[in-house]
Design an enzyme around this catalytic site. Structure first.
Site, short mmCIF file in Angstrom:
data_model
loop_
_atom_site.label_atom_id
_atom_site.label_comp_id
_atom_site.label_asym_id
_atom_site.label_seq_id
_atom_site.Cartn_x
_atom_site.Cartn_y
_atom_site.Cartn_z
N HIS A 1 23.39 25.09 65.07
CA HIS A 1 22.41 24.10 64.66
C HIS A 1 22.60 23.73 63.19
CE1 HIS A 1 20.19 23.67 68.29
NE2 HIS A 1 20.02 24.96 68.42
N LYS B 1 7.08 22.00 66.42
CA LYS B 1 6.98 20.60 65.98
C LYS B 1 5.96 19.83 66.81
CE LYS B 1 10.34 17.54 66.73
NZ LYS B 1 9.78 16.27 67.22
#
Length: 966
Positions: free
Chosen positions: A169, A615
């Site tokens: 990532h 999120k």
């Protein structure tokens, strides 16, 4: 309260170090050696600056450093004003030098901290005493005290799986060249703890100076964007540095600890084979296609070829070295007939080694490995074999040959010759095979649906599959799985996407045939929202030969089936987590699916996403919904008689599910570990945890120790405990709902919040960094929904708000406490404090949040808010954030009973805050640079490359300084 970061935790709890200087050994300050190392590295960096940049630049940097230290340590407002003036006066060239200097100092400080962590652990080991929490010795002592026998532990490990999964990532901002140089500096710093002569000490200092000078002359930033191939090579470097040697060594430690703690009679010991390979490495790099168009069948083949080459080259080197060591003569000791047979098969015909059967056998093993390497897809044998030999058909053949050597040595007075190298090599062959690590495949459910929509339409089975209801999709998919013919036809044309997806699945089958079944085992389905999302992958496996259905010609029905890849659902958002148990219950109730799960040994993996759920719903709600999903899944799987393996998609930051793995595993709900756990190691955390071999081994040990404790220690039970837990969970459910509303209201319901976020953080500039092959957003929009969770959290860390790690907690607790009279409020506070002490889940949540709040700085964040041109918007949103921060600190104090975060751990708090004096200049400079850069863009002028580069350098430095919240 539990501490949050492994490295920082050890600064606070480990015994004093026994170091080379008597004065240090007598000192009550455990951190004296750390301070000495930081001073030394800082002095050497200063010398490099003088030499490379000149006295004037050094003086500017030193003045900024001293002013920043004075401002931070004395809360001196005048010093703050001076600091801003100094930074604004810098020329563009000076700015880059200042940014680089403070960035490198952050990197060097991290090296010193890591070395101090190792020093404290060694000192604790030398001092004796009780085993430290997180160690294998501590875990076994706990199990022993609970009455769990050594035989039961060995039996448990036979069916256990602990698997760290390396992912690529885009938060790793360091180049491999930088990491290599820092590795050398760490090695040299560690040498200074050994007794050195004055000459050796001077030589060590000279080498440190040389490596720091080399580091200064090495680009911190990549000049071009990483390709998937680069990410694969970066990950493989950690195997060479750490995993290939430290993982087998960890097994030896575990074996030794079990044998010491649970001494067995000779007959019992003989009944127990050596520990199975229950810790295995996995990877997503080269197999994770979700949102990354750069991953395809070619990159997947390349990933396995490079992995195989890495492990085979390691085996070749070790076998060659072993041949030099095992110079045993059959004239002096006997050997087994099996070893003699291996020697006779060897291509070595030298008369000088006629009576050295082990060497001849190893020469033959080397020759077979050389043939295997050449056939594995690109491997080069640098040291040519003596003669040709047939390649190994499997890693098991290689391992069996090594076992023949082990058995013969044991039987003929050669046990002492096994441990130094042969035992490690044999263990490595069992852990890594010829594939090194299992490569996971991952793709979004949306892609699978599009592919099958096309296949169904072209086969004239269903014209618009994507428009069907869920019930209709399930019926169609199950019906197709029950038919012997394929949907795909080689005589029809298909879209590029469909051809690519099918090619990848075909490649997976080839890879398994070439490198072994362990090379690819799992297929992860991102955005799993229904049963059909999982059945679609079963049908795609059937289309490509990965699912083979056997037919009974008489009944024209399927009689049996074999499936190569376990289909693993990934539940990411808050709604997905809430539906997870229901989806899995429905799947396991389908006879065809249940039969396939039975073929997997009635074991099914489920992956939970931490980053996206955070999120989506904020810190508190994400943690709670993950907890609820896990407990619900345990109930569903228990009823279905299927063993659950949870795969935790944790990020590096607290806002992405990060924090210490040991505490996180122990905080899992009862029944959710049970000897089966996989978890991601993402981006910057791979370097933090595994670039140093000693720290890497410690992190692997933490995973094993926590899994043993969480799986085998008796859980609290009884009516009283059940009632208390139910009461705690009821409170948590209430707090979660309130926190969710507060977070969603700010992030998704506040007008123009997106504009604020893109202006007040360096998100746009982060997206430009060459730190990963994956785009920062799934779609080309500025919607928060489309932004990947990782750059979302990364951006909040840069501006020192770290909002994903705490926002919503204050609103939730304060509004809940306000409901009721003074007596009820007092009782609620008592309940929260009891939750913090008695409930590991809540204690870990609070501990992680404490760490984040200590690293949050509203004064620095307010400077970033100035980047928002719309002043009313700036005031409105920043004031809301500041207010939430204030009440979060107040509520945290009510829960912990302490006035400041980490008040019960002042040494850790000081260790964190000591970094701020070196982070502050980087943050302030970054704000000034962002202003200049964005003004240039707005005015349509040509971008100043030096300003652009300085911004990216500052991102690197701040990420290094924040460490696990970068």
């Amino acid at each position: 309260m539990k501490t949050v970061d492994l490295l920082e935790n050890q600064l606070a709890v480990a015994p004093a170090s026994k170091r080379k200087f008597v004065s240090e050994a007598k000192s009550s300050d455990q951190d004296a050696p750390l301070k000495e190392d930081i001073r030394l590295l800082g002095r050497l960096l200063g010398d490099v600056l003088r030499d490379q940049e000149g006295e004037q630049v050094f003086d500017v940097i030193e003045t900024i450093r001293q002013t920043a230290v004075r401002f931070r340590r004395e809360s001196n407002a005048q010093a703050g004003t001076e600091l801003n003036k100094l930074l604004k006066k810098l020329t563009r060239i000076q700015t880059i030098s200042v940014v680089r200097a403070f960035s490198y100092f952050s990197h060097l400080s991290n090296i010193a901290e890591d070395q101090h962590h190792n020093r404290l652990r060694r000192a604790a080991s030398l001092a004796g005493g009780a085993a430290q929490p997180g160690s294998i010795a501590y875990a076994l002592a706990q199990l022993d005290a609970a009455g769990i026998a050594g035989g039961a532990i060995r039996s448990f490990l036979k069916s256990a799986l602990i698997s760290p999964v390396l992912t690529a990532h885009p938060t790793e901002v360091q180049r491999k060249s930088t990491l290599d140089a820092e590795h050398d500096i760490a090695r040299l710093l560690a040498q200074r703890d050994l007794p050195l002569t004055p000459k050796e000490s001077r030589r060590n200092t000279e080498l440190l100076h040389s490596r720091i000078a080399s580091l200064w002359q090495t680009r911190l930033l990549r000049s071009s964007k990483l390709a998937v191939e680069d990410e694969i090579d970066n990950a493989l470097s950690y195997y060479q540095q750490t995993f290939l040697r430290e993982l087998p060594a960890l097994y030896d430690d575990i074996e030794e600890e079990i044998t010491t703690r649970f001494p067995e009679k000779l007959k019992q010991r003989a009944a127990h084979a050596e520990l199975p390979a229950f810790v295995q490495m996995s990877s997503w790099i080269g197999g994770d296609r979700d949102g990354n168009p750069n991953v395809n069948a070619t990159t997947m083949r390349h990933a396995l070829a490079r992995q195989s080459t890495t492990i085979l080259e390691f085996y070749l080197e070790e076998v060659h070295a072993l041949g030099a060591e095992l110079s045993v003569s059959s004239l002096l000791v006997k050997v087994s007939p099996e070893v003699q047979a291996l020697a006779d098969l060897s291509p070595d015909r030298s008369l000088h080694r006629v009576e050295e059967p082990y060497r001849r056998a190893l020469i033959g093993i080397y020759a077979r490995l050389a043939g295997t390497t050449r056939g594995s897809g690109g491997g080069t044998v640098l040291r040519k074999e003596v003669g040709p030999a047939p390649p190994y058909a499997s890693a098991l053949e290689f391992s069996n040959d090594l076992q023949i050597l082990v058995n013969s040595l044991k039987a003929h007075h050669g046990t002492a010759l096994i441990k130094p190298r042969l035992a490690m090599l044999k263990r490595a062959s069992e852990i890594f095979g010829f594939h090194l690590a299992s490569l996971d495949m991952r793709q979004s459910s949306e892609v699978h649906e599009r592919v099958l929509t096309e296949l169904f339409a072209r086969a004239r089975v269903a014209p618009r599959y994507g428009d069907l209801s869920e019930r209709e999709k399930v019926e169609l998919l199950l019906g197709e799985l029950g038919k012997p013919r394929l949907l795909y036809s080689p005589y029809l044309s298909y879209s590029e996407e469909t051809n690519s997806e099918l090619a990848i699945l075909h490649a997976a089958r080839e890879i398994r045939r070439c490198y072994g079944e362990g090379a690819i085992r799992n297929y992860i389905v991102s955005h799993t929202e229904s049963v059909s999302d999982l059945l679609e992958v079963l049908l795609l496996q059937r289309e490509t030969g990965l699912l083979r259905i056997h037919w009974n010609d008489e009944t024209e029905q399927s009689s049996d089936a074999e499936m190569d890849l376990m289909v693993v659902p990934l539940f990411e958002t808050i709604p997905d987590l809430r539906c997870a148990a229901g989806i899995m219950e429905s799947l396991m109730a389908i006879p065809q699916a249940r039969r396939l799960i039975g073929k997997q040994g009635y074991l099914q993996e489920v992956m939970l996403g931490y980053s996206d759920s955070n999120k989506d719903g904020g810190f508190l709600t994400s943690n709670w919904e993950l907890y609820r999903a896990e407990t619900s899944l345990v109930d569903v799987f228990d009823r279905a008689g299927v063993r659950l393996r949870l795969f935790h998609g944790r990020g590096g930051t607290v806002g992405r599910g990060g924090g210490p793995s040991y505490e996180a595993i122990l905080a899992q709900p009862p029944g959710t570990v049970n000897g089966q756990i996989r978890l991601t190691e993402q981006g910057e955390m791979i370097a933090s945890k595994f670039s140093n071999p000693e720290i890497g081994r410690r992190n692997l040990e933490l995973l094993v120790a926590a899994t043993l404790e969480a799986s085998l220690l008796p859980q609290a039970s009884g009516d009283h405990h059940a009632k208390k837990l139910a009461a705690f969970e009821k409170v948590m459910e209430e707090l979660s709902g309130r926190a969710y509303s507060a977070y969603r209201n700010l992030v998704y319901e506040t007008p123009d919040f997106t504009d604020y976020f893109f202006s007040a953080t360096p998100i746009a500039e982060i997206a430009e960094l060459n730190i990963g092959s994956r785009p920062a957003s799934r779609k080309s929009t500025q919607r928060i929904e489309d932004l990947r969770a990782i750059p979302w959290g990364f951006s909040w860390g840069q501006c020192r708000l770290l909002l994903p790690g705490w926002y919503g907690f204050g609103s939730a607790v304060s509004s809940w406490l306000e409901e009721g009279n003074a007596k009820e409020k007092k009782e609620k506070i008592a309940t929260l404090r009891a939750m913090c002490v008695e409930w590991p889940f809540f204690a870990t949540l609070i501990s992680n949040m404490e760490m984040v709040l200590v690293k949050t700085d509203l004064a620095v964040a307010s400077r970033y808010a100035e980047l928002v041109a719309n002043k009313p918007l700036r005031r409105r949103i920043f004031q809301r954030i500041a207010h939430e921060h204030e009440i979060t600190l107040e509520c945290l104090a009510l829960v912990t009973g302490a006035k400041q975060p980490l008040a019960n751990n002042p040494r850790l708090a000081r260790a964190i805050k000591s970094r701020f004096a070196y982070l502050d200049p980087l943050n302030h400079l970054q704000v000034e640079l962002l202003k200049r850069h964005r003004l240039t863009v707005t005015d349509g002028r040509e971008i100043d490359v030096r300003v652009h580069r300085a911004i990216h350098l500052s991102i690197n430095g701040i990420a290094a300084g924040l460490r696990n919240t970068g």
